[in-house]
Write an enzyme that holds these catalytic residues in place. Structure first.
Site, mmCIF file in Angstrom:
data_model
loop_
_atom_site.group_PDB
_atom_site.id
_atom_site.type_symbol
_atom_site.label_atom_id
_atom_site.label_comp_id
_atom_site.label_asym_id
_atom_site.label_seq_id
_atom_site.Cartn_x
_atom_site.Cartn_y
_atom_site.Cartn_z
ATOM 1 N N LYS A 11 0.846 -1.206 0.000
ATOM 2 C CA LYS A 11 0.000 0.000 0.000
ATOM 3 C C LYS A 11 0.881 1.255 0.000
ATOM 4 O O LYS A 11 2.083 1.172 0.284
ATOM 5 C CB LYS A 11 -0.920 -0.018 1.223
ATOM 6 N N TYR A 63 16.480 29.395 10.342
ATOM 7 C CA TYR A 63 15.338 30.204 10.793
ATOM 8 C C TYR A 63 15.243 30.197 12.308
ATOM 9 O O TYR A 63 15.394 29.160 12.947
ATOM 10 C CB TYR A 63 14.030 29.652 10.212
#
Ligand SMILES: *Cc1c(COP(=O)(O)O)cnc(C)c1O
Length: 395
Positions: free
Chosen positions: A44, A270
């Site tokens: 899957k 950041y």
């Protein structure tokens, strides 16, 4: 062959290599462990991010003949991929029919076996069999503790009675799913096994399946007729806390874009969440959270994050992982061995998917299924159809 949207090798900033031979070897290891039970494979979510078509073909060549997907479209892809190698592969759709007649029709047309766990889907599938006037296979999913999909186990007798009145429906599997098989001491494993053994008595003669990857390693050996591993095939550790018995499948290498030196006190990235404590050499690589490197792999002043492996050293990620870029501290790498273009291993023999996951506060399943689309993808080919050719007349 490159996947849709993949970047050509000569322009990519990172290379993802998927070892199909390792997937085949992992499957053989599980197969041998559970024999004489059948070893199916769960493919899957694009075979856990590794490429459904490639993996389905490689597993079929190794001798795997039952595969599980989550959604019907994944089943259609698997059916097409196996059209010549294994046209009679049994393809199970774990999420069932979603109460939609169109889903039932699509499953029937492609000869997919829906995994059914509610009355609505059962009625739809019976209706489809009747419409076609042909027997249809189905798997029955029972809930033994997950409370996600599946019939209430206490209704097993009622479901069996209903099936007896639907002569075109052929139950080819009775299944349930563990909630904590990665923790062998968890008492809920024994409880689920007990519940499963009780409910399956309502379906004498129908093959049974309970174990996922970690279930294959439980001391109770709950293999029954078929096991359904996914994660372990892709190199994930089905036995957390113990050494990984599976071979690494995924190798991710990023190119260094720039190297710089900063003084103690400088911050990186950041918000300046990481501060250099010494004169530090930094390498910036062209992989970020848009590529599936979790933002939570960020290394800050108070908490270590992920790592890159370069020139024999493990190098910490420093500062926030940004969208397209990540910075690692390469101060301890021999200076001569690094320049822009040098490769940093983010996943591979030194850094496993479970390792990166643990350092990012997630699980390896999420690391794999988020593998990005901007990598140059390549496949190490597996062995051919030799397993099935064994014993043929070829000299
Ligand atoms: C995903 C899934 C599996 C495979 O689980 P792994 O832990 O990846 O081995 C097996 N059965 C069901 C019902 C699943 O949803």
């Amino acid at each position: 062959m490159t996947a849709a949207g993949a970047v050509p090798a000569e322009r990519a900033q990172a290379a993802l290599r998927i070892d199909l031979a390792a997937i085949q070897n992992n499957w053989r290891l599980l197969r041998d462990r559970v024999a004489p039970a059948d070893c199916a494979a769960v493919i899957k979510a694009d075979a856990y991010g590794t490429g459904l078509e490639h993996v389905a073909a490689a597993l079929a060549n190794a001798g795997c003949s039952s595969l599980f997907v989550a959604q019907i479209d994944e089943g259609l892809r698997a059916r097409a991929a196996l059209a010549s190698a294994l046209p009679r592969a049994r393809l199970f759709v774990l999420n069932g029919l979603a109460g939609e007649e169109a889903h039932a029709r699509a499953c029937a047309d492609a000869d997919l076996v829906p995994v059914i766990g509610c009355d609505e889907d059962a009625a739809l599938w019976a209706g489809e069999a009747k419409r076609l006037g042909k027997p249809r296979q189905l798997a029955l999913m029972f809930d033994t503790g997950m409370n996600r999909l599946g019939f209430d186990r206490r209704r097993a007798g009622k479901i069996a009675a209903w099936l007896a009145g639907a002569p075109l429906l052929r139950p080819v599997l009775v299944a349930s799913h563990f909630i904590a098989s990665q923790a062998p001491q968890d008492a809920r494993n024994a409880l689920q096994i007990e519940r499963f053994e009780e409910l399956r008595r309502a379906f004498p003669g129908a093959p049974a399946s309970l174990a996922n990857s970690s279930g294959v390693f439980l001391p109770q050996q709950p293999f029954y007729d078929q096991v359904r591993p996914g994660y372990a095939l892709y190199g994930g550790n089905p036995t957390p806390g113990a050494p990984n018995p599976m071979a690494a499948v995924v190798r991710l290498e990023a190119a260094i874009l720039q190297i710089r030196e900063v003084e103690a006190g400088e911050t990186v990235g950041y918000d300046g969440r990481w501060t250099a404590r010494r004169t530090t050499r930094l390498a910036t690589i062209g992989v970020g959270y848009a590529d599936g490197l979790p933002r939570s792999a960020t290394g800050t002043d108070s908490e270590a994050g992920g790592e890159g492996f370069v020139a024999g050293e493990r190098c910490p990620i420093v500062g926030r992982v940004s969208m397209d870029l990540t910075v690692i501290d390469v101060t301890d790498v021999a200076p001569g061995s690094l320049a822009p273009g040098a490769r940093v291993e983010l996943l591979g023999d030194h850094i496993g998917v479970d390792d990166l996951a643990a350092r990012s506060g997630t699980i390896g399943y999420e690391i794999l299924t988020n593998l990005g689309r901007r990598y140059a993808r390549s496949y190490v080919s597996g062995t051919g159809a030799h397993d099935r050719a064994k014993g043929s007349a070829r000299a």
